[in-house]
Design an enzyme around this catalytic site. Sequence first.
Site, short mmCIF file in Angstrom:
data_model
loop_
_atom_site.label_atom_id
_atom_site.label_comp_id
_atom_site.label_asym_id
_atom_site.label_seq_id
_atom_site.Cartn_x
_atom_site.Cartn_y
_atom_site.Cartn_z
N GLU A 1 3.02 -5.70 -10.54
CA GLU A 1 1.23 -5.59 -11.16
C GLU A 1 1.02 -5.95 -12.25
O GLU A 1 0.34 -5.47 -12.49
CB GLU A 1 1.16 -4.19 -10.69
CG GLU A 1 1.80 -4.36 -8.60
CD GLU A 1 0.77 -2.59 -8.42
OE1 GLU A 1 0.53 -2.01 -9.11
OE2 GLU A 1 0.57 -2.86 -7.11
N GLU B 1 5.01 -3.22 -1.20
CA GLU B 1 4.29 -2.12 -0.79
C GLU B 1 3.60 -2.72 0.15
O GLU B 1 2.76 -2.74 -0.21
CB GLU B 1 4.53 -1.85 -2.60
CG GLU B 1 5.10 -1.20 -3.87
CD GLU B 1 4.75 -0.78 -4.62
OE1 GLU B 1 3.47 -0.36 -4.82
OE2 GLU B 1 5.07 -0.55 -6.14
#
Length: 419
Positions: free
Chosen positions: A130, A242
């Site tokens: 991220e 995720e």
Amino acid sequence: MHASLFALAASLSVASAVNRGFNYGAVTREGAMKNEASFTAEFKAAKGLANTDGAFSSARLYTMIQSGTTNSPISAIPAAIATDTRLFLGLWASAGQTNMDNEIAALTSAIQQYGEEFTSRVNGISVGSEDLYRISPTGLSNDPLGVGAQPADLVKYIKQVRKAIAGTGLSKVAVGHVDTWDVWRNGSNSAVIDEADFLGMNTFPYFQITEDNSIENAPTLFNNAYDITVAAAKGKPVVVTETGWPVSGKDAAGGHPSTANARSYYEAVGCNTLFGKTDTYWYTLVDANTAVDSQPQFGIVGTTVSTKSLFDLTCDPVKSSSSSSASRTATSSSASGSATGSATGSMTTSVSASATTVSPGSTSAAGTGSGSGASATNGTSSGASPTSTTVTAAGAASQMKASTIVGFFGVIAALVAFV
């Protein structure tokens, strides 16, 4: 195309060896450093979950560095060897070159220290998590102090990792990057896609408060995010790194945390769509959000290590649903090696969502330092969708010690009323 992409036929894309696991940070939800015993207990619990036949046998890591050290290998490695757990490695990339040097030093030390017992268990290496989101306009709006990495830096780091593992037992392991799904459709990040062997995708429909984020529509939001990522991947494999639904916490618009809804999402997206078809790392085994009331909890066993889940993990045969269903056909990639380096393949999956009553309300989001935490993706019908996990890197040593929670509240206060 990189030669390591072809290794994905064995490590990422072969149906008989599709990996399933959870995400594991370097610290607990209270911020304590995990040691070998901690990781061993978690890995054993994951493989011992009732009604899963030991399927959760891979562990996604966010860093190679043992918490509390400068560049010693993370103790998850001997724990994985002891429990015969596969590893999807991560190197933290949001703390600059010095920290990346330490990450690579820990990786090479692990290769030397543990040898084939370690390298034979690795099914992928992610450089960063991220990092692109955290420097995006939406990431910075959620946390102006958030630290990420530029595309050029990630490309450089990926090349450095490949150089470090050349000639070792990891030389054929795919090296890629993990980020939020909406980041992958941003053309300014295309250099990372070009350099990566695979893309990791994080997505949480629960947080997509500007869309219909009810549990009934959650599979559709997941499918849309997956399809967008696949379309951006340029034929490279996509790993779901995720996803999940909170078991408790406050409502996020139409997203209602509950064990019933967590089960519904698990069945529709996990059982009926991903498991056995796509490498998947569910979020998460033990809740990783800082222990405060404002944060939703995603741990399927709660806040302490256990083999007893809060909802049934049985994967029943896929059932058709006349009241609520969604389907998708997505092109991914299973590598087929050739002298010219081509990779082709396809994956067709379908999802059927069960209806569960939800109620409107409020939202919160969290990420935990040393790499773990749910990405809150606040989707919109057009343009980049905001995501809210923010992990602030404050130096190489402190990076792996603390959990940093960044609230979602300032961004959406005008949209969501707390209950």
